[in-house]
Design a protein around this motif. Structure first.
Motif, PDB file in Angstrom:
ATOM      1  N   MET A  89       0.827  -1.203   0.000  1.00  0.00           N
ATOM      2  CA  MET A  89       0.000   0.000   0.000  1.00  0.00           C
ATOM      3  C   MET A  89       0.866   1.259   0.000  1.00  0.00           C
ATOM      4  N   VAL A  90       1.961   1.246   0.754  1.00  0.00           N
ATOM      5  CA  VAL A  90       2.876   2.396   0.782  1.00  0.00           C
ATOM      6  C   VAL A  90       3.391   2.689  -0.628  1.00  0.00           C
ATOM      7  N   GLY A  91       3.817   1.623  -1.336  1.00  0.00           N
ATOM      8  CA  GLY A  91       4.312   1.790  -2.703  1.00  0.00           C
ATOM      9  C   GLY A  91       3.237   2.283  -3.647  1.00  0.00           C
ATOM     10  N   ALA A  92       2.028   1.739  -3.516  1.00  0.00           N
ATOM     11  CA  ALA A  92       0.931   2.122  -4.401  1.00  0.00           C
ATOM     12  C   ALA A  92       0.512   3.578  -4.183  1.00  0.00           C
ATOM     13  N   ILE A  93       0.516   4.017  -2.932  1.00  0.00           N
ATOM     14  CA  ILE A  93       0.181   5.416  -2.631  1.00  0.00           C
ATOM     15  C   ILE A  93       1.146   6.349  -3.362  1.00  0.00           C
ATOM     16  N   TRP A 145       6.637 -10.956 -15.910  1.00  0.00           N
ATOM     17  CA  TRP A 145       6.522 -11.265 -14.484  1.00  0.00           C
ATOM     18  C   TRP A 145       5.101 -10.985 -14.015  1.00  0.00           C
ATOM     19  N   ALA A 146       4.483 -11.937 -13.342  1.00  0.00           N
ATOM     20  CA  ALA A 146       3.171 -11.706 -12.728  1.00  0.00           C
ATOM     21  C   ALA A 146       3.366 -11.415 -11.250  1.00  0.00           C
ATOM     22  N   GLY A 147       2.700 -10.373 -10.773  1.00  0.00           N
ATOM     23  CA  GLY A 147       2.789 -10.028  -9.357  1.00  0.00           C
ATOM     24  C   GLY A 147       1.630  -9.154  -8.952  1.00  0.00           C
ATOM     25  N   GLY A 148       1.724  -8.617  -7.760  1.00  0.00           N
ATOM     26  CA  GLY A 148       0.671  -7.751  -7.238  1.00  0.00           C
ATOM     27  C   GLY A 148       0.726  -6.356  -7.847  1.00  0.00           C
ATOM     28  N   SER A 149       0.058  -5.446  -7.219  1.00  0.00           N
ATOM     29  CA  SER A 149      -0.160  -4.103  -7.755  1.00  0.00           C
ATOM     30  C   SER A 149       1.118  -3.357  -8.121  1.00  0.00           C
ATOM     31  N   ALA A 150       1.008  -2.472  -9.100  1.00  0.00           N
ATOM     32  CA  ALA A 150       2.134  -1.643  -9.535  1.00  0.00           C
ATOM     33  C   ALA A 150       2.666  -0.833  -8.362  1.00  0.00           C
ATOM     34  N   GLY A 151       3.989  -0.866  -8.187  1.00  0.00           N
ATOM     35  CA  GLY A 151       4.622  -0.115  -7.113  1.00  0.00           C
ATOM     36  C   GLY A 151       4.666  -0.842  -5.789  1.00  0.00           C
ATOM     37  N   GLY A 152       4.077  -2.039  -5.736  1.00  0.00           N
ATOM     38  CA  GLY A 152       4.067  -2.818  -4.502  1.00  0.00           C
ATOM     39  C   GLY A 152       5.335  -3.627  -4.327  1.00  0.00           C
ATOM     40  N   THR A 153       5.358  -4.466  -3.296  1.00  0.00           N
ATOM     41  CA  THR A 153       6.551  -5.241  -2.954  1.00  0.00           C
ATOM     42  C   THR A 153       7.021  -6.114  -4.105  1.00  0.00           C
ATOM     43  N   ASP A 154       6.064  -6.767  -4.790  1.00  0.00           N
ATOM     44  CA  ASP A 154       6.427  -7.661  -5.894  1.00  0.00           C
ATOM     45  C   ASP A 154       7.101  -6.887  -7.016  1.00  0.00           C
ATOM     46  N   HIS A 155       6.525  -5.746  -7.359  1.00  0.00           N
ATOM     47  CA  HIS A 155       7.074  -4.893  -8.424  1.00  0.00           C
ATOM     48  C   HIS A 155       8.469  -4.387  -8.032  1.00  0.00           C
ATOM     49  N   GLU A 297       9.839   5.771   8.763  1.00  0.00           N
ATOM     50  CA  GLU A 297      11.105   5.334   8.144  1.00  0.00           C
ATOM     51  C   GLU A 297      10.843   4.470   6.921  1.00  0.00           C
ATOM     52  N   ASP A 298       9.890   3.550   7.034  1.00  0.00           N
ATOM     53  CA  ASP A 298       9.580   2.633   5.939  1.00  0.00           C
ATOM     54  C   ASP A 298       9.034   3.381   4.727  1.00  0.00           C
ATOM     55  N   ILE A 299       8.202   4.375   4.965  1.00  0.00           N
ATOM     56  CA  ILE A 299       7.642   5.166   3.861  1.00  0.00           C
ATOM     57  C   ILE A 299       8.757   5.909   3.134  1.00  0.00           C
ATOM     58  N   THR A 302      10.878   3.344   1.163  1.00  0.00           N
ATOM     59  CA  THR A 302      10.149   2.842  -0.009  1.00  0.00           C
ATOM     60  C   THR A 302      10.184   3.868  -1.124  1.00  0.00           C
ATOM     61  N   GLU A 303       9.998   5.133  -0.773  1.00  0.00           N
ATOM     62  CA  GLU A 303      10.062   6.190  -1.785  1.00  0.00           C
ATOM     63  C   GLU A 303      11.431   6.222  -2.445  1.00  0.00           C
ATOM     64  N   ALA A 304      12.495   6.046  -1.660  1.00  0.00           N
ATOM     65  CA  ALA A 304      13.858   6.044  -2.203  1.00  0.00           C
ATOM     66  C   ALA A 304      14.061   4.880  -3.173  1.00  0.00           C
TER      67      ALA A 304
END
Length: 313
Positions: A89-93, A145-155, A297-299, A302-304
């Protein structure tokens, strides 16, 4: 005396806080990690007597941001509403430039962590993570590659794997699915070259022999998992997908404390600990000010990473 004793008992019972009937939003389709987390929470909270009724509602789309926006707008001040979220969710946001973020709800606790797994169909000619890396180097676009939402952990994992292999991460052919069930069907149907998701989402198919597990994203080999780490294969990538639970915005301190206490009971219960073991989830429980600091910190981290692999400018 008997009347006094009965009266005292009744008064004591009346003073006990009522158990909450929770509605728990899983902001994705059935079958994925958030859905599994929500339904495991539902099962354990009811079995452990933390809540008499927990209703799980799936609100899929855009890496959880559609569910998050709906949750934030419809539940202000409602202490009986919860939502599952996390790294994805952090990545998707960030990648979707979503108008609603985790700052618009009340984060309660981090619950679990899980490492990423890279798989191919059992019929695939790709036998090792080295084979997959070589194919990626030869033609990044030809490896889907198949994975979850764009920008998420899988991506993020695929972008980091590409970068570690010396491939431009902006050239990867990543196909985002809004639910783990849909991604799994595409992998099993050989519609893609490889799949990436949390290990638990592939475990049953790996054990059944329909998927081949090539590697995991842990620092060291995982107990009971017959696969090397990405680092062992010469790809310097370590990544853990964490999941959290948040409450609605606009809660009083008393309401937040009650929800936090219920989630702490969940996290420390035998039922939850048994489920963590069964599903291969790592217990990363963290709440209060420590979790708020870690989340910030995680947000930022993730942005970096998203900027590094070209998903956020």
């Amino acid at each position: 005396m008997k009347h006094f004793a009965v009266g005292a008992l009744l008064l004591g019972a009346m003073s006990l806080p009522a158990l909450a009937d929770y509605t728990l939003i899983a902001p994705a389709n059935p079958g994925g990690g958030w859905d599994q987390t929500a339904r495991t929470m539902q099962e354990v909270m009811q079995a452990e007597g933390i809540s008499p009724s927990v209703q799980v509602v799936n609100v899929p789309g855009a890496g959880g941001t559609i569910g998050l926006a709906q949750f934030a707008s419809q539940n202000s001040g409602n202490a009986d509403a919860l939502i599952v979220g996390g790294y994805v969710m952090v990545g998707a946001i960030l990648t979707n430039n979503a108008p609603v973020s985790l700052a618009d709800v009340t984060p309660i606790a981090r619950l679990t962590g899980e490492y990423e797994a890279i798989v191919v169909p059992a019929s695939s000619p790709i036998q090792t993570i080295g084979d997959l890396a070589e194919a990626l180097k030869a033609d990044p676009g030809a490896v889907s590659w198949a994975g979850g939402s764009a920008g998420g952990t899988d991506h993020i994992a695929v972008g980091l794997i590409a970068k570690a292999a010396g491939v431009d991460p902006t050239k990867i052919n990543y196909i985002a699915f809004s639910g783990g069930g849909e991604a799994l069907a595409a992998i099993l149907g050989s519609q893609v070259t490889a799949g990436v998701s949390s290990l638990g989402e592939f475990q049953a198919q790996v054990e059944a022999g329909t998927l081949r597990l090539l590697a995991v994203s842990s620092e060291e080999r995982l107990p009971g998992v017959d696969a090397p780490t990405l680092k062992e294969a010469g790809l310097d990538v370590v990544l853990q997908n964490w999941r959290m639970v948040a409450a609605a915005p606009g809660l009083s301190e008393e309401q937040k404390a009650k929800v936090t206490a219920d989630i702490e009971k969940l996290a420390k219960s035998k039922g939850w600990q048994d489920q963590l073991t069964a599903k291969g989830w790592v217990d990363t429980y963290l709440s209060g000010a420590e979790f708020d600091a870690q989340l910030a910190e995680d947000i930022a981290a993730t942005e970096a990473v998203l900027k590094d692999i070209g998903l956020v400018k």
